[in-house]
Design a protein around this motif. Sequence first.
Motif, PDB file in Angstrom:
ATOM      1  N   LEU A 134       0.771  -1.249   0.065  1.00  0.00           N
ATOM      2  CA  LEU A 134      -0.116  -0.091  -0.081  1.00  0.00           C
ATOM      3  C   LEU A 134       0.801   1.110   0.063  1.00  0.00           C
ATOM      4  N   GLU A 135       1.937   1.183   0.843  1.00  0.00           N
ATOM      5  CA  GLU A 135       2.911   2.432   0.780  1.00  0.00           C
ATOM      6  C   GLU A 135       3.411   2.681  -0.541  1.00  0.00           C
ATOM      7  N   ARG A 136       3.868   1.759  -1.135  1.00  0.00           N
ATOM      8  CA  ARG A 136       4.525   1.793  -2.217  1.00  0.00           C
ATOM      9  C   ARG A 136       3.573   2.185  -3.511  1.00  0.00           C
ATOM     10  N   TYR A 137       2.544   1.622  -3.770  1.00  0.00           N
ATOM     11  CA  TYR A 137       1.342   2.121  -4.639  1.00  0.00           C
ATOM     12  C   TYR A 137       0.941   3.518  -4.572  1.00  0.00           C
ATOM     13  N   SER A 138       0.746   3.772  -3.111  1.00  0.00           N
ATOM     14  CA  SER A 138       0.355   5.303  -3.046  1.00  0.00           C
ATOM     15  C   SER A 138       1.389   6.128  -3.343  1.00  0.00           C
ATOM     16  N   ALA A 139       2.589   5.766  -3.379  1.00  0.00           N
ATOM     17  CA  ALA A 139       3.506   6.857  -3.752  1.00  0.00           C
ATOM     18  C   ALA A 139       3.572   7.068  -5.110  1.00  0.00           C
ATOM     19  N   LEU A 140       3.187   5.614  -5.867  1.00  0.00           N
ATOM     20  CA  LEU A 140       3.303   5.732  -7.430  1.00  0.00           C
ATOM     21  C   LEU A 140       1.856   6.271  -7.809  1.00  0.00           C
ATOM     22  N   TYR A 141       0.826   6.134  -6.947  1.00  0.00           N
ATOM     23  CA  TYR A 141      -0.405   7.093  -7.423  1.00  0.00           C
ATOM     24  C   TYR A 141      -0.169   8.641  -7.306  1.00  0.00           C
ATOM     25  N   LYS A 142       0.524   8.895  -6.249  1.00  0.00           N
ATOM     26  CA  LYS A 142       0.751  10.535  -6.036  1.00  0.00           C
ATOM     27  C   LYS A 142       1.568  10.957  -7.535  1.00  0.00           C
ATOM     28  N   GLN A 143       2.524  10.184  -7.899  1.00  0.00           N
ATOM     29  CA  GLN A 143       3.520  10.520  -9.276  1.00  0.00           C
ATOM     30  C   GLN A 143       2.587  10.402 -10.483  1.00  0.00           C
ATOM     31  N   ALA A 145       1.583   7.178 -11.638  1.00  0.00           N
ATOM     32  CA  ALA A 145       1.993   6.155 -12.272  1.00  0.00           C
ATOM     33  C   ALA A 145       1.224   5.254 -12.392  1.00  0.00           C
ATOM     34  N   VAL A 146       0.163   4.972 -11.232  1.00  0.00           N
ATOM     35  CA  VAL A 146      -1.077   4.163 -11.375  1.00  0.00           C
ATOM     36  C   VAL A 146      -2.264   4.890 -11.220  1.00  0.00           C
ATOM     37  N   SER A 147      -3.239   4.156 -11.187  1.00  0.00           N
ATOM     38  CA  SER A 147      -4.618   4.820 -11.180  1.00  0.00           C
ATOM     39  C   SER A 147      -5.025   4.851  -9.805  1.00  0.00           C
ATOM     40  N   GLU A 148      -6.324   5.414  -9.503  1.00  0.00           N
ATOM     41  CA  GLU A 148      -6.672   5.454  -8.181  1.00  0.00           C
ATOM     42  C   GLU A 148      -7.238   4.250  -7.598  1.00  0.00           C
ATOM     43  N   GLN A 149      -7.869   3.300  -8.505  1.00  0.00           N
ATOM     44  CA  GLN A 149      -8.369   2.096  -8.426  1.00  0.00           C
ATOM     45  C   GLN A 149      -7.369   1.102  -7.791  1.00  0.00           C
ATOM     46  N   VAL A 150      -6.139   1.106  -8.709  1.00  0.00           N
ATOM     47  CA  VAL A 150      -5.306   0.321  -8.274  1.00  0.00           C
ATOM     48  C   VAL A 150      -4.711   0.698  -6.742  1.00  0.00           C
ATOM     49  N   ALA A 151      -4.697   1.961  -6.414  1.00  0.00           N
ATOM     50  CA  ALA A 151      -4.136   2.414  -5.052  1.00  0.00           C
ATOM     51  C   ALA A 151      -5.275   1.782  -3.948  1.00  0.00           C
ATOM     52  N   ASP A 152      -6.410   2.091  -4.477  1.00  0.00           N
ATOM     53  CA  ASP A 152      -7.580   1.449  -3.632  1.00  0.00           C
ATOM     54  C   ASP A 152      -7.799  -0.038  -3.264  1.00  0.00           C
ATOM     55  N   ASP A 153      -7.398  -0.671  -4.432  1.00  0.00           N
ATOM     56  CA  ASP A 153      -7.293  -2.434  -4.081  1.00  0.00           C
ATOM     57  C   ASP A 153      -6.228  -2.611  -3.086  1.00  0.00           C
ATOM     58  N   TYR A 154      -5.184  -2.032  -3.039  1.00  0.00           N
ATOM     59  CA  TYR A 154      -4.110  -2.174  -2.038  1.00  0.00           C
ATOM     60  C   TYR A 154      -4.556  -1.695  -0.530  1.00  0.00           C
ATOM     61  N   ALA A 155      -5.106  -0.685  -0.714  1.00  0.00           N
ATOM     62  CA  ALA A 155      -5.610  -0.209   0.595  1.00  0.00           C
ATOM     63  C   ALA A 155      -6.889  -1.026   1.257  1.00  0.00           C
ATOM     64  N   PHE A 156      -7.536  -1.719   0.199  1.00  0.00           N
ATOM     65  CA  PHE A 156      -8.530  -2.725   0.706  1.00  0.00           C
ATOM     66  C   PHE A 156      -7.832  -4.240   1.130  1.00  0.00           C
ATOM     67  N   ALA A 157      -6.752  -4.285   0.507  1.00  0.00           N
ATOM     68  CA  ALA A 157      -6.089  -5.768   0.862  1.00  0.00           C
ATOM     69  C   ALA A 157      -5.303  -5.547   2.022  1.00  0.00           C
ATOM     70  N   ARG A 158      -4.955  -4.278   2.411  1.00  0.00           N
ATOM     71  CA  ARG A 158      -4.227  -3.920   3.852  1.00  0.00           C
ATOM     72  C   ARG A 158      -5.344  -4.187   4.695  1.00  0.00           C
ATOM     73  N   ASP A 159      -6.613  -3.507   4.806  1.00  0.00           N
ATOM     74  CA  ASP A 159      -7.541  -3.565   5.473  1.00  0.00           C
ATOM     75  C   ASP A 159      -7.832  -4.979   5.848  1.00  0.00           C
ATOM     76  N   ASN A 160      -8.018  -5.995   4.926  1.00  0.00           N
ATOM     77  CA  ASN A 160      -8.464  -7.234   4.952  1.00  0.00           C
ATOM     78  C   ASN A 160      -7.353  -8.048   5.620  1.00  0.00           C
ATOM     79  N   ALA A 161      -6.030  -7.952   5.554  1.00  0.00           N
ATOM     80  CA  ALA A 161      -4.822  -8.560   6.266  1.00  0.00           C
ATOM     81  C   ALA A 161      -4.847  -8.114   7.703  1.00  0.00           C
ATOM     82  N   ALA A 162      -5.419  -6.893   7.977  1.00  0.00           N
ATOM     83  CA  ALA A 162      -5.500  -6.534   9.102  1.00  0.00           C
ATOM     84  C   ALA A 162      -6.490  -7.186  10.083  1.00  0.00           C
TER      85      ALA A 162
END
Length: 372
Positions: A134-143, A145-162
């Motif tokens: 999530l930290e890596r793809y959030s940085a790419l989203y700010k640049q 390099a990736v879409s908002e949906q990709v960043a959201d998917d990694y955020a959801f994956a982090r919440d699921n892991a928690a």
Amino acid sequence: MDWHNRNMKILIGICIAVVLIVCYRIFDNIQTERARAERMSRVQAVAVVTAKPERRTITPLLEFSGSLDPEWQADVAAKVDGRVERVYVNEGDRVTKGQVLAELEQRDTDAALREARGNYMDAQTNLRKAERDLERYSALYKQGAVSEQVADDYAFARDNAAAKLDAARGTVQAMESQFEGTVITAPADGIISKRYHQEGYYATAGTPLFAIADISVLKTVINIPEGNISGVSVGNEAEIELPAFAGHKIIGRITRIAPVADLPAHTFAAEVSVDNTEGLLAGVFATVKLTAQPRQNVLTIPVYAIVMRDDQKTVFIVEDDNTVRRQVLDIGYTDDKVAEVLSGLKGDEVIVTEGHNKLREGSKVVTDKAGN
């Protein structure tokens, strides 16, 4: 002529004799009827003994029966299913709080706990990976390099892991509790009063394995009648006699009195406690004698004057015309001689103390002994 006079005299004598005999019979019949009437009168009027109520000072001595029980006792049960592998105590052993009493077989629970801890470590690893992704793809989203949906998917994956880590933590705690449940410990200081099972027994959850009792203080519960409760209070001494020990006597104290009466008996439960410094056995039969506070100027009557009618305590009062009426009483303390009258009498009445078994409402009485 002389012969005629003689016959006349004889005739007159016979007539006089007949008249005398008839008069005697009439008189005798009258006397017989009078005696019969007197006997009937005596049969109808019942001979009784009477007395008047008296005011006096009474010191109620109350006696109760019960048993001396432990101050505290409880069954100790298994929290989980399992075979009893080791038992460390026997009946009569003294134990302290937290002392291990027995152990159940731990192979299955130990394996389940190890598995739960492994899953917990996996969940921790997955959460750390999800957070880094999530930290890596959030940085790419700010640049850009990736879409908002990709960043959201990694955020959801982090919440699921928690969430999975939290569930794994709960599973570990449950398994630890089960593992701890295989070790049976004493909940408080006491003595093992009963051991229900031997090694090798398969215990299910909730099955009592031991009974523990604290016999340093023994207690018995007595039920004090409503009429006597006013003279009893917490702290009063009570003499306790133990027939099992050749009438051995000890002194206890009232430590608790129930604030509400037990119905329909209208009695108050009171707890009498005694320090067991002598090491007495618990559960023995006990006779408790309690001396209440003296009560002054109490209206009393002989206890044998009371007649039970329709489940009510009554006495017969002698009226001025020598008839009786039944009076319902409210009775307080009684012993083998006198009864305390709480209500129903003023104190100036004449009551029947003997002979009331032949009486009913309105019966005529003859007083053999005047009341004082």
